[in-house]
Design an enzyme around this catalytic site. Structure first.
Site, mmCIF file in Angstrom:
data_model
loop_
_atom_site.group_PDB
_atom_site.id
_atom_site.type_symbol
_atom_site.label_atom_id
_atom_site.label_comp_id
_atom_site.label_asym_id
_atom_site.label_seq_id
_atom_site.Cartn_x
_atom_site.Cartn_y
_atom_site.Cartn_z
ATOM 1 N N ASP A 175 82.450 8.166 -14.805
ATOM 2 C CA ASP A 175 82.779 6.636 -15.237
ATOM 3 C C ASP A 175 83.909 5.792 -14.167
ATOM 4 O OD1 ASP A 175 84.841 7.869 -16.316
ATOM 5 O OD2 ASP A 175 84.193 7.308 -18.336
ATOM 6 N N GLU A 207 44.729 5.839 1.305
ATOM 7 C CA GLU A 207 45.581 4.621 1.442
ATOM 8 C C GLU A 207 46.173 4.341 0.238
ATOM 9 O OE1 GLU A 207 41.757 3.937 4.266
ATOM 10 O OE2 GLU A 207 42.218 5.209 2.153
ATOM 11 N N THR A 239 37.087 3.756 -6.195
ATOM 12 C CA THR A 239 36.688 4.987 -7.002
ATOM 13 C C THR A 239 37.839 5.771 -7.209
ATOM 14 O OG1 THR A 239 34.533 4.684 -6.252
ATOM 15 C CG2 THR A 239 34.925 6.874 -7.401
ATOM 16 N N ASP A 240 38.461 6.251 -6.094
ATOM 17 C CA ASP A 240 39.609 7.058 -6.301
ATOM 18 C C ASP A 240 40.923 6.511 -6.720
ATOM 19 O OD1 ASP A 240 38.162 9.022 -5.383
ATOM 20 O OD2 ASP A 240 38.949 9.506 -3.546
ATOM 21 N N VAL A 260 40.291 7.375 9.804
ATOM 22 C CA VAL A 260 40.852 6.542 8.961
ATOM 23 C C VAL A 260 40.580 6.933 7.613
ATOM 24 C CG1 VAL A 260 40.875 4.103 8.240
ATOM 25 C CG2 VAL A 260 41.151 4.744 10.738
ATOM 26 N N ASP A 271 81.427 14.597 -15.805
ATOM 27 C CA ASP A 271 82.923 14.394 -16.376
ATOM 28 C C ASP A 271 82.917 14.676 -17.863
ATOM 29 O OD1 ASP A 271 85.324 13.228 -16.288
ATOM 30 O OD2 ASP A 271 84.667 11.261 -16.822
#
Length: 900
Positions: A637, A284, A735-736, A279, A326
């Site tokens: 358009d 995350e 921290t990250d 994990v 276009d």
């Protein structure tokens, strides 16, 4: 679908069993309604809000995070699990709102159909619901009507139709009732009217030939249903990241579990440790970082006239290799402009764009005034006198009410201080002979100083044949053969440069009178005219478009112009903008029809300009580029652009004055100023955003790799675990995570458009990327394990060893974030304070990390103890090593990077 334009009126009426005078009977109309169905477009496949929300959880990376959250909660790490789930739900909500709006494209088509219309039934003119129209009905048309079905014209009196929704061209089309060749392109079927187009002037009667999904607009709706852009490159890359993380987690669990069993560790304890580590390997914060990078990019794009409807499209723009655009309104102004004026001996260049009255007149490079040139003044005055348009403001921009060509003539006259309002006062109108396709001219008769004057404009060859005199700077004289040759030669040159040419003439009508109710005899009026000159008109390129095309060339992006306009017009604009080189071909729709998909795929990379194309052609062109593996953007358009816009990796709609709701709903991105230069600006933002996502991903994965190496090494060496689960949670989410969010907001590299686009096949995990992550992970793990071993064996304290490992790793990660801002440029070249968000986050996190060793509550929560200043200084010093090593790597690699 029959080629109705090739059939005579009698043949078409016979096929549909209709009396063109009496129309259908009410009973027959009812039977046909049951047979053909209602005259409406089928709604595309709709998705409920719930289905769209659930679809946000299809991504593999989301399921990896959900699995990680479930395991975290099962292991007692409830806070970690809740944080991960919150990130997942936030991303799902953002994705839901983006995609819910993107599913409304087919529904917007319904706004282009007329709610009610006039038809002939049982010999009477009646008003019916447009949905009740059936093949065989006789439509009655007049100015302002929205055409209710596809129909073959059986009567037309000065009938003009705006077909921009189908063809993309703003110029109204003159209609007639004759037959046309079978292979006539859609844009040139001037004996037909089509559902969704509008009548700008005149009257007509038309035999309905197709309704609902069998109309040309219905064909576009079918194409829109089958168009699919597919997953963006970013979505595919993130799925690859998720698969890699999933296999990495399974590998880690298997490895640790196997090693632990060999060492005799209890299976349950071993399982908990292995899963906890797996994990911890998952970044995350990755979805949140990607979302923040894209969302902030969206905010910056708004300031550059770009609205983003799909978050993932922001990054895909940076990969764009081909822009299919276009012409009308995107590369050009979308407004007719008088660019050249020709009198007996002078050629005047007119400045100013569109319907703006600001501009000047030049002979060569010398500015001149109409008041100093009687021939020019007379030409401008007649242009305003023979005119039914009006200049006005539309949404605070110069615009017109009336015909675009007449609006361009009025704008040119206004640049010479001649206004339509002044003309009406000085020369009241007496009569008008409208333009028709047989005479090819228009006449307005006015009274000035007790004399009637006829002012005439029309096709040069027609006007020349009616002229006997010519006005010069010295007065009026006989029109000579030399004059005719000069004007015919000039007319040819202007036409070859894709200018639409009109001739202007006048005549004093001595003894003219008009009784009430009496019609004007045009043959008597339009003869013995005095030629005033020629006007060359064009929808000019936007001033910014040429610079934007040059930027595309420098950035390695191919610009492809696709238009429904005439091939010569397309060629001239292509040359002027630098899209087309001399000798390059312009591929027309008829030639496209002769190419199968395989042949088009082989040829598509060689063609830069397409003309006389339909919605189906545009879709095929986009698919051919996709088949070559190119990341293609499509802009437009009109309704005819919508299927190709939806099919392209990036669909770009014009959202200013020209864009239709259909194209906006099918598009990923909307350009609010209808400017090609804004598309290029969006590409620049996209590249910068991708750079930020890559550097942030490298930063996160480098940190996670370091954590894994630390924990795996401890298991292999038989050491106690250097980091506790709470330490890993703090590192990953605080921290990250916080520096990663700041990295996602990094300013864009100013040279981002000076390099070629990335291939759609190029993966994030190339050799350089993986090398950087592994090198970073080894550096971080090395200093962390070094301090852990020192405190564990020298000072013989597991608690202090864990404190040392935890704080050293955090400091190394925080300092490394400064170097992660660029893989090529050093920290000193970038500047320490050029991203103040990152600097402040690092400063606060740095202080918090050191302070927590002295706060009792945090000491208890994170299971750390107080430390000495000498220890802090040592950890900080060691924490600088990864940053210094990574900066040295940039210096060593810089010569090779420059060569590449």
């Amino acid at each position: 679908m029959n080629a109705w334009h090739k059939l005579s009126i009698t043949e078409a009426a016979s096929l549909l069993a209709t009396d063109v005078k009496q129309g259908l009977s009410a009973n027959e109309a009812k039977k046909r309604l049951a047979r053909y169905g209602q005259n409406k477009l089928r709604k595309g496949k709709r998705f409920s809000a719930l289905v769209i929300f659930v679809s946000q959880f299809k991504s593999l990376v989301i399921w990896v995070l959900i699995g990680a959250a479930a395991v975290s909660v099962a292991l007692g790490e409830t806070i970690d699990g809740i944080a991960i789930i919150a990130i997942v739900i936030l991303n799902a909500i953002i994705g839901f709102f983006q995609e819910y709006r993107a599913e409304r494209a087919a529904a917007a088509l319904a706004h282009l159909t007329a709610p009610r219309c006039r038809v002939v039934r049982d010999g009477h003119n009646i008003v019916v619901a447009a949905t009740a129209i059936v093949p065989g009905d006789i439509l009655l048309l007049e100015g302002g009507d929205l055409v209710a079905a596809d129909a073959r014209l059986i009567q037309a009196s000065v009938l003009r139709i705006n077909e921009a929704p189908l063809t993309g061209e703003s110029q109204a089309v003159d209609k007639f009732t004759g037959t046309l060749p079978p292979l006539t392109p859609l844009a040139e079927r001037n004996n037909m009217v089509f559902l969704g187009t509008s009548v700008t002037g005149g009257t007509g009667r038309a035999l309905v030939v197709n309704t609902g999904m069998e109309t040309e607009l219905g064909r576009i709706a079918k194409l829109l249903e089958t168009s699919e852009s597919g997953k963006t490159p970013l979505q595919r890359q993130l799925n690859r990241v998720a698969r890699l993380l999933l296999w990495a987690c399974l590998g880690i669990v298997a490895l640790i579990f196997g090693l632990g069993l060999l060492r005799g560790i209890a299976p349950f304890e071993l399982f908990l440790s292995a899963v906890s580590l797996a994990v911890a390997a998952i970044p995350e914060g990755l979805p949140a970082v990607v979302t923040v990078a894209l969302a902030l990019g969206m905010q910056r794009m708004v300031q550059r006239h770009v609205l983003v409807r799909r978050l993932a499209s922001v990054e895909t723009l940076g990969r764009t290799q081909v822009i299919c655009t276009d012409k009308t309104g995107t590369l050009t102004m979308g407004e007719m402009t008088a660019r050249k004026l020709i009198t007996s001996k002078n050629l005047y260049r007119v400045t100013g764009e569109g319907y703006s009255t600001e501009g000047a007149f030049f002979v060569g490079n010398v500015k001149t005034l109409p008041s100093e040139n009687p021939d020019l003044l007379a030409l401008l005055r007649a242009s305003a006198a023979c005119n039914d348009a009006e200049l006005t403001l539309i949404d605070d921009r110069p615009g017109i009410v009336g015909d675009p060509t007449e609006g361009a003539l009025l704008a040119a006259a206004a640049k010479g201080n001649i206004t339509r309002a002044a003309i009406e006062v000085e020369m009241p109108r007496l009569a008008t002979v409208p333009f028709d396709s047989d005479r090819k001219c228009m006449t307005v008769i006015r009274r000035q100083e007790n004399h009637a004057w006829a002012f005439v404009k029309g096709a040069p060859e027609v006007i020349f044949s009616h002229c006997t005199l010519i006005r010069t700077g010295q007065g009026v004289r006989e029109l000579t053969e030399s004059d005719r040759n000069w004007l015919l030669h000039t007319n040819t040159l202007l036409a070859h440069n894709a200018l639409r040419v009109l001739a202007i003439a006048e005549r004093r009508l001595d003894g003219f009178s008009l009784e009430e109710g009496e019609s004007v005899n045009d043959a008597e009026i339009e003869r013995e005219l005095t030629l005033l000159g020629l006007v060359g008109l064009q929808d000019p390129p936007r001033p910014e478009a040429m610079g934007a095309v040059i930027k595309c060339i420098r950035a390695g992006i191919k610009t492809v112009m696709i238009t429904g306009d005439h091939p010569e017009t397309a060629r001239a604009i292509g040359h002027e903008l630098g899209i087309l080189d001399k000798g390059d071909e312009v591929l027309v729709g008829a030639e496209l029809d002769r190419l199968d998909d395989g042949a088009l795929k082989e040829r598509v990379s060689q063609v830069s300009v397409y003309a006389r194309v339909t919605a189906e052609h545009k879709l095929r062109i986009v698919r051919a580029w996709k088949a070559q593996g190119a990341v293609v953007a499509m802009t437009g358009d009109g309704v005819n652009d919508a299927p190709a816009i939806k099919e392209a990796f990036i669909g770009v709609a014009m959202g200013g004055t020209t864009g239709t709701e259909v194209t906006k709903e099918a598009a990923d991105i909307i350009i609010t100023d209808d400017n090609f230069a804004s598309i290029v600006a969006a590409v620049e933002e996209g590249r910068g955003i991708y750079d930020n996502i890559v550097k942030t991903l490298a930063y996160l994965l480098g940190g996670n790799t370091g954590e894994l190496i630390v924990m795996l090494s401890a298991v292999l060496l038989g050491w106690p675990l250097p980091l506790l689960p709470l330490h890993l949670l703090w590192i990953n989410l605080v921290t990250d995570g916080l520096p990663a969010l700041a990295l996602a907001t990094d300013p864009i590299d100013p040279g981002v458009l000076n390099r070629p686009p990335r291939s759609s096949q190029e993966g994030l995990f190339n050799r350089d990327f993986l090398t950087l992550i592994l090198f970073t992970g080894l550096l971080t793990a090395g200093v962390t394990l070094g301090m852990f071993a020192y405190e564990l064996y020298i000072n013989d304290s597991l608690e202090q060893a864990r404190d040392a490992a935890f704080t050293t790793l955090v400091i190394a990660e925080l300092l490394r974030s400064f170097g992660a801002r660029s893989e090529r440029r050093s920290l000193w070249q970038i500047g320490l304070f050029s991203n103040m968000r990152l600097f402040l986050i690092v400063a606060v996190s740095f202080a918090l990390q050191l302070a927590m060793h002295y706060v009792p509550m945090l000491q208890t929560l994170l299971q750390i103890g107080p430390v000495t200043l000498n220890q802090c200084a040592a950890w900080i010093g060691v924490g600088f090593i990864p940053l210094i090593a990574l900066e040295l790597r940039k210096v060593i690699r810089s010569p090779r990077t420059k060569k590449n």
